[in-house]
Design an enzyme around this catalytic site. Structure first.
Site, PDB file in Angstrom:
ATOM      1  N   LYS A  13       0.830  -1.215   0.000  1.00  0.00           N
ATOM      2  CA  LYS A  13       0.000   0.000   0.000  1.00  0.00           C
ATOM      3  C   LYS A  13       0.861   1.260   0.000  1.00  0.00           C
ATOM      4  CE  LYS A  13      -2.295  -0.804   3.822  1.00  0.00           C
ATOM      5  NZ  LYS A  13      -1.634  -2.038   4.246  1.00  0.00           N
ATOM      6  N   ARG A  88     -10.164   0.969   8.128  1.00  0.00           N
ATOM      7  CA  ARG A  88      -9.850  -0.422   8.442  1.00  0.00           C
ATOM      8  C   ARG A  88     -11.025  -1.131   9.106  1.00  0.00           C
ATOM      9  NH1 ARG A  88      -3.948   0.721   8.925  1.00  0.00           N
ATOM     10  NH2 ARG A  88      -2.798  -1.196   9.170  1.00  0.00           N
ATOM     11  N   ARG A 127      11.351  -5.435   4.273  1.00  0.00           N
ATOM     12  CA  ARG A 127      11.203  -4.035   4.696  1.00  0.00           C
ATOM     13  C   ARG A 127      12.148  -3.741   5.869  1.00  0.00           C
ATOM     14  NH1 ARG A 127       5.254  -1.869   5.276  1.00  0.00           N
ATOM     15  NH2 ARG A 127       5.113  -2.631   7.409  1.00  0.00           N
ATOM     16  N   ARG A 139      10.496  -0.413  12.396  1.00  0.00           N
ATOM     17  CA  ARG A 139       9.212  -0.290  13.094  1.00  0.00           C
ATOM     18  C   ARG A 139       9.091  -1.356  14.178  1.00  0.00           C
ATOM     19  NH1 ARG A 139       4.435   0.318   8.709  1.00  0.00           N
ATOM     20  NH2 ARG A 139       3.369  -0.745  10.425  1.00  0.00           N
ATOM     21  N   ARG A 150      -1.344  -8.474  13.374  1.00  0.00           N
ATOM     22  CA  ARG A 150      -1.808  -7.416  12.467  1.00  0.00           C
ATOM     23  C   ARG A 150      -2.598  -8.017  11.305  1.00  0.00           C
ATOM     24  NH1 ARG A 150       3.708  -4.900  11.087  1.00  0.00           N
ATOM     25  NH2 ARG A 150       2.572  -3.506   9.701  1.00  0.00           N
TER      26      ARG A 150
HETATM   27  P1  AMP Z   1       0.211   0.680   9.235  1.00  0.00           P
HETATM   28  O1  AMP Z   1       1.376   1.609   9.137  1.00  0.00           O
HETATM   29  O2  AMP Z   1      -0.918   1.063   8.327  1.00  0.00           O
HETATM   30  O3  AMP Z   1       0.622  -0.765   9.082  1.00  0.00           O
HETATM   31  O4  AMP Z   1      -0.384   0.838  10.707  1.00  0.00           O
HETATM   32  C1  AMP Z   1       0.406   0.558  11.848  1.00  0.00           C
HETATM   33  C2  AMP Z   1      -0.482   0.446  13.073  1.00  0.00           C
HETATM   34  O5  AMP Z   1      -1.147   1.702  13.290  1.00  0.00           O
HETATM   35  C3  AMP Z   1      -1.606  -0.564  12.963  1.00  0.00           C
HETATM   36  O6  AMP Z   1      -1.203  -1.886  13.299  1.00  0.00           O
HETATM   37  C4  AMP Z   1      -2.606  -0.010  13.983  1.00  0.00           C
HETATM   38  O7  AMP Z   1      -2.185  -0.263  15.309  1.00  0.00           O
HETATM   39  C5  AMP Z   1      -2.479   1.493  13.745  1.00  0.00           C
HETATM   40  N1  AMP Z   1      -3.400   1.961  12.690  1.00  0.00           N
HETATM   41  C6  AMP Z   1      -3.067   2.514  11.496  1.00  0.00           C
HETATM   42  N2  AMP Z   1      -4.146   2.840  10.796  1.00  0.00           N
HETATM   43  C7  AMP Z   1      -5.209   2.478  11.571  1.00  0.00           C
HETATM   44  C8  AMP Z   1      -6.619   2.532  11.391  1.00  0.00           C
HETATM   45  N3  AMP Z   1      -7.170   3.021  10.270  1.00  0.00           N
HETATM   46  N4  AMP Z   1      -7.398   2.082  12.397  1.00  0.00           N
HETATM   47  C9  AMP Z   1      -6.870   1.595  13.548  1.00  0.00           C
HETATM   48  N5  AMP Z   1      -5.555   1.491  13.758  1.00  0.00           N
HETATM   49  C10 AMP Z   1      -4.725   1.929  12.790  1.00  0.00           C
END
Ligand code: AMP
Length: 209
Positions: A13, A88, A127, A139, A150
């Protein structure tokens, strides 16, 4: 051009969102990045989100929609945006719809990057190696145990979101297992056939914009 990118962690993404942001000159809004900044800055939101993020759980809908709403209604998003990692949950998708109703500019297209679950761990490993090679911070949620959580969270919550956009007739599944450039070209061709709403709610195709 208002685009939502769906896909599990490691689906690509971020890479595709960056490509689209550069190609169509619209901002890339990643809720993961926004939350990581909030954690790094030690804000109230960051403090509430940190433990959930580290353990691979979703942050609550009200916290996430709160940070995203501010950006979506700002001047920078007037001609569109790419949302990466949001919505999400169905609640987030409905709230997004409500926020955009105030600007008369609904989501035009939802792209769902479909990736074989077995490939996700390898992609996240890469990554991590790329980040280490570039001297960047890795991260805290990019490790095998948290990744499982996740992916499970994603699978548990995303079906109603995909169904929601499918019901609106704007969901496009894309094979995310192919080369990065092929995936980008597929998305480009979907966008060139999409009718986009402009700022006054009228619709036009990407080619005639
Ligand atoms: P990402 O960078 O999109 O993989 O997001 C990393 C973490 O941020 C996720 O595992 C969630 O803990 C939190 N997060 C990011 N976007 C959302 C969302 N739309 N709703 C809830 N938690 C989110």
């Amino acid at each position: 051009m208002r685009i939502v990118l769906l896909g599990p962690p490691g689906a690509g993404k971020g890479t595709q969102a960056q490509y689209l942001a550069n190609t169509y000159s619209i901002p890339h809004l990643s809720t993961g990045d926004m939350l990581r900044s909030a954690v790094a800055e030690g804000t109230e939101i960051g403090k509430r989100a940190q433990a959930l993020m580290t353990s691979g759980q979703l942050v609550s809908d009200d916290v996430v929609t709160g940070i995203v709403a501010e950006r979506l209604t700002s001047l920078e998003c007037r001609s569109g945006f790419i949302l990466d990692g949001f919505p999400r949950t169905l609640g987030q998708a409905q709230e997004l719809h409500r926020i955009l109703r105030s600007t008369s500019s609904p989501i035009d297209v939802a792209i769902s990057l479909e990736v074989d679950e077995n490939a996700l761990a390898k992609r996240i490993e890469k990554r991590v190696m790329d980040a280490q090679a570039a001297g960047e911070t890795v991260r805290s949620d990019d490790n095998p145990e948290v990744l499982k959580r996740r992916v499970a969270e994603y699978k548990a919550k995303i079906t109603p979101v995909a169904d929601y956009y499918d019901g609106l007739g704007i969901l496009h599944p894309v094979d995310g297992m192919r080369e990065i450039g092929t995936v980008s070209a597929t998305i480009d061709s979907i966008l060139s056939g999409t009718r986009f709403s402009n700022d006054s709610g009228q619709r036009a195709t990407a080619r005639s914009r």
